[in-house]
Design a protein around this motif. Structure first.
Motif, mmCIF file in Angstrom:
data_model
loop_
_atom_site.group_PDB
_atom_site.id
_atom_site.type_symbol
_atom_site.label_atom_id
_atom_site.label_comp_id
_atom_site.label_asym_id
_atom_site.label_seq_id
_atom_site.Cartn_x
_atom_site.Cartn_y
_atom_site.Cartn_z
ATOM 1 N N ILE A 224 -11.447 0.157 0.385
ATOM 2 C CA ILE A 224 -11.728 -1.260 0.096
ATOM 3 C C ILE A 224 -12.539 -1.844 1.251
ATOM 4 O O ILE A 224 -12.626 -1.255 2.326
ATOM 5 C CB ILE A 224 -10.439 -2.106 -0.085
ATOM 6 C CG1 ILE A 224 -9.563 -2.032 1.168
ATOM 7 C CG2 ILE A 224 -9.672 -1.728 -1.332
ATOM 8 C CD1 ILE A 224 -8.572 -3.170 1.279
ATOM 9 N N ASP B 43 0.877 -7.211 7.475
ATOM 10 C CA ASP B 43 -0.313 -6.398 7.225
ATOM 11 C C ASP B 43 -1.325 -7.332 6.565
ATOM 12 O O ASP B 43 -1.159 -7.722 5.412
ATOM 13 C CB ASP B 43 0.076 -5.228 6.315
ATOM 14 C CG ASP B 43 -1.111 -4.341 5.945
ATOM 15 O OD1 ASP B 43 -2.249 -4.846 5.922
ATOM 16 O OD2 ASP B 43 -0.883 -3.157 5.640
ATOM 17 N N SER C 250 -5.875 -2.405 9.102
ATOM 18 C CA SER C 250 -6.671 -1.201 8.965
ATOM 19 C C SER C 250 -8.098 -1.664 9.197
ATOM 20 O O SER C 250 -8.657 -2.381 8.364
ATOM 21 C CB SER C 250 -6.529 -0.622 7.556
ATOM 22 O OG SER C 250 -7.575 0.320 7.360
ATOM 23 N N PHE D 295 -5.834 -7.170 3.382
ATOM 24 C CA PHE D 295 -6.532 -7.704 2.207
ATOM 25 C C PHE D 295 -7.195 -9.047 2.502
ATOM 26 O O PHE D 295 -8.273 -9.324 2.000
ATOM 27 C CB PHE D 295 -5.569 -7.822 1.010
ATOM 28 C CG PHE D 295 -5.675 -6.652 0.072
ATOM 29 C CD1 PHE D 295 -5.716 -5.354 0.559
ATOM 30 C CD2 PHE D 295 -5.754 -6.837 -1.305
ATOM 31 C CE1 PHE D 295 -5.831 -4.266 -0.293
ATOM 32 C CE2 PHE D 295 -5.872 -5.754 -2.174
ATOM 33 C CZ PHE D 295 -5.916 -4.465 -1.672
ATOM 34 N N LYS E 22 -11.182 -0.794 6.769
ATOM 35 C CA LYS E 22 -11.567 -1.569 5.605
ATOM 36 C C LYS E 22 -12.692 -2.551 5.978
ATOM 37 O O LYS E 22 -13.748 -2.120 6.340
ATOM 38 C CB LYS E 22 -10.335 -2.264 5.024
ATOM 39 C CG LYS E 22 -9.131 -1.311 4.837
ATOM 40 C CD LYS E 22 -9.383 -0.220 3.813
ATOM 41 C CE LYS E 22 -8.343 0.888 3.823
ATOM 42 N NZ LYS E 22 -6.964 0.444 3.588
ATOM 43 N N PHE F 85 0.858 -1.177 0.000
ATOM 44 C CA PHE F 85 0.000 0.000 0.000
ATOM 45 C C PHE F 85 0.905 1.242 0.000
ATOM 46 O O PHE F 85 1.961 1.241 0.643
ATOM 47 C CB PHE F 85 -0.864 -0.061 1.268
ATOM 48 C CG PHE F 85 -1.766 1.109 1.474
ATOM 49 C CD1 PHE F 85 -2.709 1.455 0.530
ATOM 50 C CD2 PHE F 85 -1.679 1.860 2.641
ATOM 51 C CE1 PHE F 85 -3.558 2.528 0.748
ATOM 52 C CE2 PHE F 85 -2.524 2.938 2.858
ATOM 53 C CZ PHE F 85 -3.466 3.274 1.904
ATOM 54 N N GLY G 270 -9.847 3.260 11.620
ATOM 55 C CA GLY G 270 -9.377 2.542 12.802
ATOM 56 C C GLY G 270 -8.308 1.557 12.406
ATOM 57 O O GLY G 270 -8.119 1.261 11.219
#
Ligand SMILES: *Cc1c(COP(=O)(O)O)cnc(C)c1O
Length: 406
Positions: free
Chosen positions: A346, A192, A214, A195, A217, A120, A227
């Motif tokens: 997303i 991370d 995240s 996705f 998302k 990202f 958040g």
């Protein structure tokens, strides 16, 4: 506060994912509310000065200041830890606050970091630009290439960082291989997992030391709040993460934590419906003649399909297409959409499509972008919860408008 079974370690340990998502971590106040209470408070009052002193000394349970802990944020954190299978979690204001805090908390000048290069845009900025400013050397590798990971490791490598699947290229990193390699070198692994979401992939099962999200998302999933969350072992939290988090204050607001708690209740349902829709759309787009490429980890023609399916229980909620006519045709496609929004978020209930080269990855140098595989014709689709046939019709008519043959 009343105890609730959501805080009972023995009870929750046997709960299945869906039950954890709805009830994990819940505390109930004296009011007996069914929905989690929102404690919009920065501070806490004590019955006497002795209590205040005891709480600061860590001799008495309870809250002192919401930068250190807040009951609503704590419910979200405890629920996230249960879902992930992590010992502990701490919530942050954004996903980027989680990524940045996790890395800065475990690194110091002189350390070396190996990171996958397909990231990202803001994650790429943090590892490539920010960390070196504080004396941390960084090597970026093609995350798909196990030999590249091996070659990049050094004695002073203190951490590896990766996204899998990566935003937006969907590159998959072999979690087992990279975790084993990093641990052989005494390095911590930070993943991370935005996705894949905690519903589809559990990086800690392969040895990841820290998982970041995240929550903006899929966890909120309804486009309302920012958040983030950091998950780890209790030891890592106490020794490395907490001193940083407590003193620098990247906390989530209690309001946003409450929204995230509500989001978690429906996460599993939403993810599976989104995956159903994404798989149908990917198949339809792949059957059309006009695209250079349709990438969806759940399809057999995806370059890393086998690895993706080993690590993820389903193909995910995001797919990418590449139009042959570069930016002009990509924009024509986006501008012709009638239901799907042009938006860079997303994981939303609403399907969203973006042109990464001019938005989420515009800050990445062109050469680095192309090296990652982010071309001018690439479009990323985050598949939502609309009826799949409405989405199919929208994509078909937009493709026709943009001159892509069926
Ligand atoms: C969006 C995103 C982030 C950053 O999250 P924010 O909540 O927007 O700060 C980090 N990593 C990935 C893979 C993302 O998609």
């Amino acid at each position: 506060m009343k105890r609730h079974t959501g805080q009972d370690k023995e009870a929750t340990s046997s709960w299945r994912l869906e039950t954890r998502l709805v009830r994990g971590g819940t505390w109930r106040s004296e009011m007996g509310e069914t929905s989690e209470a929102m404690f919009m408070t920065s501070g806490y009052a004590y019955d006497c000065a002795e209590d205040a002193a005891a709480r600061f000394a860590g001799e008495q349970d309870g809250y002192t200041y919401s930068r250190l802990r807040n009951p609503t944020a704590a419910m979200f954190e405890d629920r996230m830890a249960l879902i992930e299978g992590a010992e502990v979690a701490r919530a942050t204001a954004t996903g980027m606050a989680a990524v940045t805090a996790a890395l800065l908390a475990i690194l110091k000048a002189g350390d070396h970091v190996v990171s996958s290069r397909a990231l990202f845009g803001s994650c790429r900025y943090v590892v490539e630009t920010l960390l070196p400013r504080f004396g941390v050397e960084v090597t970026l590798v093609d995350g798909r290439d196990v030999e590249a990971w091996k070659a990049a490791m050094r004695p002073e490598t203190a951490a590896v960082f990766l996204e899998t699947p990566a935003n937006p290229t969907l590159d998959v990193v072999d979690l087992q291989f990279v975790c084993d390699l990093a641990h052989d070198h005494g390095a911590l692994v930070v993943v991370d997992n935005v996705f894949a979401t905690p519903v589809l992939q559990k990086p800690m099962a392969y040895g990841a030391d820290i998982v970041v999200y995240s929550a903006t998302k899929h966890i909120d999933g309804q486009g309302r709040c920012l958040g983030g969350c950091i998950l780890s072992s209790e030891q890592l939290l106490e020794e490395q993460l907490l001193p940083f988090l407590r003193n620098t204050g990247p906390n989530i607001s209690p309001f946003n934590a409450w929204v995230m708690l509500k989001g978690l209740e429906t996460l599993e349902l939403r993810i599976h419906r989104m995956c159903d829709n994404a798989a149908r759309l990917a198949d339809m787009l792949a059957d059309m003649k006009g695209f250079v490429r349709v990438s969806y980890p759940g399809r057999k023609d995806f370059a890393q399909h086998e690895l993706a399916m080993k690590q993820m229980s389903r193909g995910g909620t995001i797919l990418c297409v590449e139009v042959p006519g570069g930016r002009e045709q990509a924009f024509k496609f986006l501008n012709s959409l009638k239901i799907i929004d042009i938006s860079n978020n997303i994981g939303d209930a609403k399907s969203l499509m973006t042109h990464p080269a001019s938005t989420t990855h515009a800050s990445v140098a062109e050469e680095a972008r192309l090296q990652m595989g982010i071309t001018e014709g690439m479009l990323r689709l985050s598949v939502g919860l609309e009826h799949v046939e409405d989405l199919m019709e929208d994509l078909l008519q937009a493709a026709a408008q943009a001159g892509i043959a069926e």
